[in-house]
Design an enzyme around this catalytic site. Structure first.
Site, PDB file in Angstrom:
ATOM      1  N   ASP A   1       0.885  -1.160   0.000  1.00  0.00           N
ATOM      2  CA  ASP A   1       0.000   0.000   0.000  1.00  0.00           C
ATOM      3  C   ASP A   1       0.925   1.214   0.000  1.00  0.00           C
ATOM      4  O   ASP A   1       1.423   1.623   1.044  1.00  0.00           O
ATOM      5  CB  ASP A   1      -0.901  -0.003   1.234  1.00  0.00           C
TER       6      ASP A   1
ATOM      7  N   GLU B   1      -1.049  -1.295  -4.908  1.00  0.00           N
ATOM      8  CA  GLU B   1      -2.265  -0.518  -5.148  1.00  0.00           C
ATOM      9  C   GLU B   1      -2.043   0.429  -6.319  1.00  0.00           C
ATOM     10  O   GLU B   1      -1.068   1.163  -6.352  1.00  0.00           O
ATOM     11  CB  GLU B   1      -2.647   0.274  -3.904  1.00  0.00           C
TER      12      GLU B   1
ATOM     13  N   ASP C   1      -2.705   1.268   6.878  1.00  0.00           N
ATOM     14  CA  ASP C   1      -1.858   0.994   5.707  1.00  0.00           C
ATOM     15  C   ASP C   1      -1.385  -0.461   5.712  1.00  0.00           C
ATOM     16  O   ASP C   1      -1.266  -1.085   4.660  1.00  0.00           O
ATOM     17  CB  ASP C   1      -0.636   1.920   5.702  1.00  0.00           C
TER      18      ASP C   1
END
Length: 180
Positions: free
Chosen positions: A7, A68, A141
């Site tokens: 992330d 991501e 996160d």
């Protein structure tokens, strides 16, 4: 399959490693965050993220890295930092010959919670349930990185079948004297 989820972020870059296959219980192998000081120059921050990701790659030896996909936000500065951290993750994996898959935030949320509009708490709760953890990983996160890995493991078989079908169609179509 062992997947390292990333992330991306400049201040907090979530990292999580999940192992397993679709349809079977998954196992978390590690989760954490690579942190950099918000007031530091961009160069040293990117180097710190690279060193952190490299350490995770060395320790866990994933077969794939799921990152991501950066999406447009209103804050251009945030988007730029996220994109830069994302590029570092892709570079680290690619340098080692590890395939990289990109997943949008809504795709990850839909895969893990059933809704592409799920909130951080819902994602954390489902990651906790899927991986049979005692508590949601903190900060968010870290949970998001695990969700990326879960998403890829669950979606990879269907994506592979789809890619094979498209490739077969193109082969059939081009062998009949047409170009795709």
């Amino acid at each position: 399959m062992r997947v390292l989820g990333v992330d991306p972020g400049l201040t907090r870059c979530g990292i999580g490693v999940v192992e397993g296959v679709a349809g079977r219980p998954l196992k978390m192998l590690g989760v954490g965050v690579v942190r950099t000081p918000a007031d530091a120059d961009i160069g040293p921050r990117l180097v710190a993220i690279e060193q952190g990701i490299e350490a995770w790659l060395d320790e866990h030896r994933p077969e794939l890295v799921a990152v991501e996909r950066v999406f447009s936000q209103h804050n251009v500065r945030t988007v730029m930092g996220t994109a830069q951290a994302s590029a570092v993750a892709m570079l680290c994996a690619s340098r080692r010959g590890i395939p990289v898959a990109l997943h949008t935030p809504s795709e990850v949320k839909a895969a893990v919670t059933g809704s592409g509009r799920a909130g951080k708490e819902q994602v954390g709760a489902m990651v906790t349930r899927v991986l049979r953890l005692d508590a949601p990983p903190k900060p968010a996160d870290a949970a998001d990185a695990l969700a990326l890995a879960i998403c890829h493991i669950w979606r990879a078989p269907a994506q592979n079948r789809l890619q094979q079908a498209v490739a077969a169609h193109r082969t059939t179509y081009t062998t009949k004297g047409r170009t795709a």
